[in-house]
Design a protein around this motif. Structure first.
Motif, PDB file in Angstrom:
ATOM      1  N   HIS A  66       0.842  -1.187   0.000  1.00 62.61           N
ATOM      2  CA  HIS A  66       0.000   0.000   0.000  1.00 62.61           C
ATOM      3  C   HIS A  66       0.882   1.243   0.000  1.00 62.61           C
ATOM      4  O   HIS A  66       2.010   1.239   0.510  1.00 62.61           O
ATOM      5  CB  HIS A  66      -0.915   0.006   1.225  1.00 62.61           C
ATOM      6  N   ALA A  67       0.368   2.310  -0.576  1.00 65.61           N
ATOM      7  CA  ALA A  67       1.166   3.518  -0.776  1.00 65.61           C
ATOM      8  C   ALA A  67       1.705   4.084   0.532  1.00 65.61           C
ATOM      9  O   ALA A  67       2.775   4.697   0.548  1.00 65.61           O
ATOM     10  CB  ALA A  67       0.335   4.573  -1.508  1.00 65.61           C
ATOM     11  N   HIS A  68       0.982   3.891   1.644  1.00 66.12           N
ATOM     12  CA  HIS A  68       1.437   4.484   2.904  1.00 66.12           C
ATOM     13  C   HIS A  68       2.738   3.863   3.403  1.00 66.12           C
ATOM     14  O   HIS A  68       3.430   4.448   4.237  1.00 66.12           O
ATOM     15  CB  HIS A  68       0.346   4.353   3.980  1.00 66.12           C
ATOM     16  N   ASN A 280       8.050   9.188  14.270  1.00 67.03           N
ATOM     17  CA  ASN A 280       7.928   9.237  15.727  1.00 67.03           C
ATOM     18  C   ASN A 280       7.647   7.857  16.301  1.00 67.03           C
ATOM     19  O   ASN A 280       8.127   7.508  17.381  1.00 67.03           O
ATOM     20  CB  ASN A 280       6.815  10.210  16.126  1.00 67.03           C
ATOM     21  N   SER A 281       6.857   7.053  15.579  1.00 68.48           N
ATOM     22  CA  SER A 281       6.539   5.690  15.988  1.00 68.48           C
ATOM     23  C   SER A 281       6.075   4.944  14.747  1.00 68.48           C
ATOM     24  O   SER A 281       6.018   5.515  13.655  1.00 68.48           O
ATOM     25  CB  SER A 281       5.433   5.680  17.054  1.00 68.48           C
ATOM     26  N   GLU A 282       5.736   3.679  14.894  1.00 71.58           N
ATOM     27  CA  GLU A 282       5.231   2.925  13.744  1.00 71.58           C
ATOM     28  C   GLU A 282       3.871   3.454  13.280  1.00 71.58           C
ATOM     29  O   GLU A 282       3.392   3.080  12.206  1.00 71.58           O
ATOM     30  CB  GLU A 282       5.094   1.448  14.097  1.00 71.58           C
ATOM     31  N   PHE A 283       3.258   4.369  14.032  1.00 72.93           N
ATOM     32  CA  PHE A 283       1.946   4.905  13.681  1.00 72.93           C
ATOM     33  C   PHE A 283       2.023   6.289  13.023  1.00 72.93           C
ATOM     34  O   PHE A 283       0.992   6.795  12.581  1.00 72.93           O
ATOM     35  CB  PHE A 283       1.062   4.999  14.921  1.00 72.93           C
ATOM     36  N   GLY A 284       3.181   6.918  12.966  1.00 74.34           N
ATOM     37  CA  GLY A 284       3.237   8.274  12.436  1.00 74.34           C
ATOM     38  C   GLY A 284       4.559   8.600  11.771  1.00 74.34           C
ATOM     39  O   GLY A 284       5.630   8.311  12.308  1.00 74.34           O
ATOM     40  N   ARG A 285       4.483   9.231  10.593  1.00 71.58           N
ATOM     41  CA  ARG A 285       5.680   9.629   9.847  1.00 71.58           C
ATOM     42  C   ARG A 285       5.401  10.928   9.112  1.00 71.58           C
ATOM     43  O   ARG A 285       4.326  11.120   8.559  1.00 71.58           O
ATOM     44  CB  ARG A 285       6.076   8.537   8.861  1.00 71.58           C
ATOM     45  N   ILE A 286       6.384  11.832   9.093  1.00 73.10           N
ATOM     46  CA  ILE A 286       6.307  13.090   8.347  1.00 73.10           C
ATOM     47  C   ILE A 286       7.472  13.119   7.363  1.00 73.10           C
ATOM     48  O   ILE A 286       8.616  12.843   7.738  1.00 73.10           O
ATOM     49  CB  ILE A 286       6.357  14.302   9.292  1.00 73.10           C
ATOM     50  N   ARG A 287       7.178  13.469   6.102  1.00 69.24           N
ATOM     51  CA  ARG A 287       8.192  13.388   5.043  1.00 69.24           C
ATOM     52  C   ARG A 287       8.186  14.664   4.211  1.00 69.24           C
ATOM     53  O   ARG A 287       7.124  15.194   3.872  1.00 69.24           O
ATOM     54  CB  ARG A 287       7.906  12.185   4.152  1.00 69.24           C
ATOM     55  N   GLY A 313      -5.156   2.524  15.072  1.00 66.40           N
ATOM     56  CA  GLY A 313      -5.599   1.161  15.312  1.00 66.40           C
ATOM     57  C   GLY A 313      -4.513   0.139  15.002  1.00 66.40           C
ATOM     58  O   GLY A 313      -3.482   0.448  14.404  1.00 66.40           O
ATOM     59  N   ALA A 314      -4.755  -1.087  15.408  1.00 68.56           N
ATOM     60  CA  ALA A 314      -3.783  -2.154  15.195  1.00 68.56           C
ATOM     61  C   ALA A 314      -3.678  -2.493  13.707  1.00 68.56           C
ATOM     62  O   ALA A 314      -4.633  -2.405  12.960  1.00 68.56           O
ATOM     63  CB  ALA A 314      -4.218  -3.410  15.966  1.00 68.56           C
TER      64      ALA A 314
END
Length: 320
Positions: A66-68, A280-287, A313-314
């Protein structure tokens, strides 16, 4: 993306992914994936897995992802040209992991042929694929994988360029990929180097028609090529930098389409991309990413992209 997945029972897994996208000033909901997949309890030979429905099928490295989870904010030129970013037609696929000391997998699928690079299927099963890939570890902190892929599609009525250009014929897409990862410190959470490349060749035979230019059916039988190579380096637990180069080698337009929407004008488009991201974690990224594109028209296009990816969510771990 809205993702739902769970084991149905001891024999099947079910998954659904719907994407909310903005196209032509309208918000739309697209069904990206809706499939069921066999589990070991279904009774197939060990190492065999069957998948039915709509899915990002095995075709090159990035198509299954997936693109994310991509390392860049956009996909390289070959994916945009040959697959409209990703191939996810309706159909089925069977794969088999061989009982070897290293990773080895073979498989193939059959598809409806409604989605790009096919289109307008009238028989209901107009595309098929085959693939093989191998991989393994080097010492304790390095890994690799290479693969070869083939997709054959019947395009009964493939439309592009805002439905003004129609192709009728056969499309044959060959692809090969390579991926190498290394954790210099032995811990990929601290530091990691990823090298990745893919090569594509598409051979098409059939007829094109550009309704906007008022042309009749123009015979086309030629091959084009595209490729990209990229490297991403995690130099600190939360920080990464990366660079990517992608290129298309276009075919000459038939005489009847010179000057039309299908005429590359003798230019081979290419893109240079650089990015840096903070996780910051496996739940958030800024690029933050910069692209310099040389378009098929010969013009240059400079792009600055700020992307933020948030997961709520998981969710399962991303594939290799």
């Amino acid at each position: 993306e809205l993702n739902f997945s769970a084991n149905v029972d001891d024999k099947f897994l079910g998954s659904l992914t719907a994407a909310i996208v903005r196209e032509e000033s309208e918000d739309k909901v697209e069904l990206e994936e809706a499939y069921m997949q066999t589990l070991p309890g279904v009774g197939l030979p060990e190492g065999t897995r069957a998948t039915f429905g709509r899915k990002f099928w095995t075709l090159g490295y990035m198509n299954e992802h997936h693109a994310h989870s991509d390392d860049f904010a956009d996909r390289p030129l070959p994916y945009r040209v040959y697959l409209n970013k990703a191939f996810n037609d309706d159909g089925m696929q069977v794969s088999y992991v061989l009982p070897t000391d290293f990773y080895a997998e073979i498989g193939g699928g059959a598809f409806r042929a409604d989605e790009f690079p096919a289109g307008g299927s009238v028989q209901g099963m107009g595309a098929w694929s085959a693939f093989a890939r191998i991989g393994g570890d080097i010492a304790d902190y390095q890994s690799w994988r290479i693969g070869g892929y083939y997709l054959n599609s019947d395009a009964a009525d493939r439309k592009s360029n805002e439905d003004m250009v129609t192709f009728i014929g056969e499309s044959r897409l060959f692809a090969a990929d390579f991926r190498y990862t290394m954790a210099p410190t032995g811990n990929p959470r601290q530091s990691e180097l990823i090298l990745q490349a893919e090569v594509f060749q598409r051979s098409e035979g059939g007829t094109y028609q550009d309704a906007d230019a008022g042309t009749g059916r123009i015979t086309f039988d030629d091959a084009t090529r595209g490729w990209y190579a990229q490297g991403v380096y995690k130099f600190a637990p939360r920080w990464r930098i990366g660079a990517r180069y992608s290129r298309m080698d276009t075919a000459a337009a038939p005489a009847g389409l010179v000057g039309s929407a299908l005429d590359p004008g003798g230019h081979d488009p290419q893109t240079i991309s650089v990015m840096g991201d903070w996780t910051n974690s496996e739940f958030g990224r800024i690029r933050l990413q910069y692209n310099h594109e040389e378009l098929s028209s010969g013009a240059d296009d400079d792009q600055f992209i700020l992307q933020y990816v948030m997961s709520i969510g998981a969710h399962g771990a991303h594939a290799y």
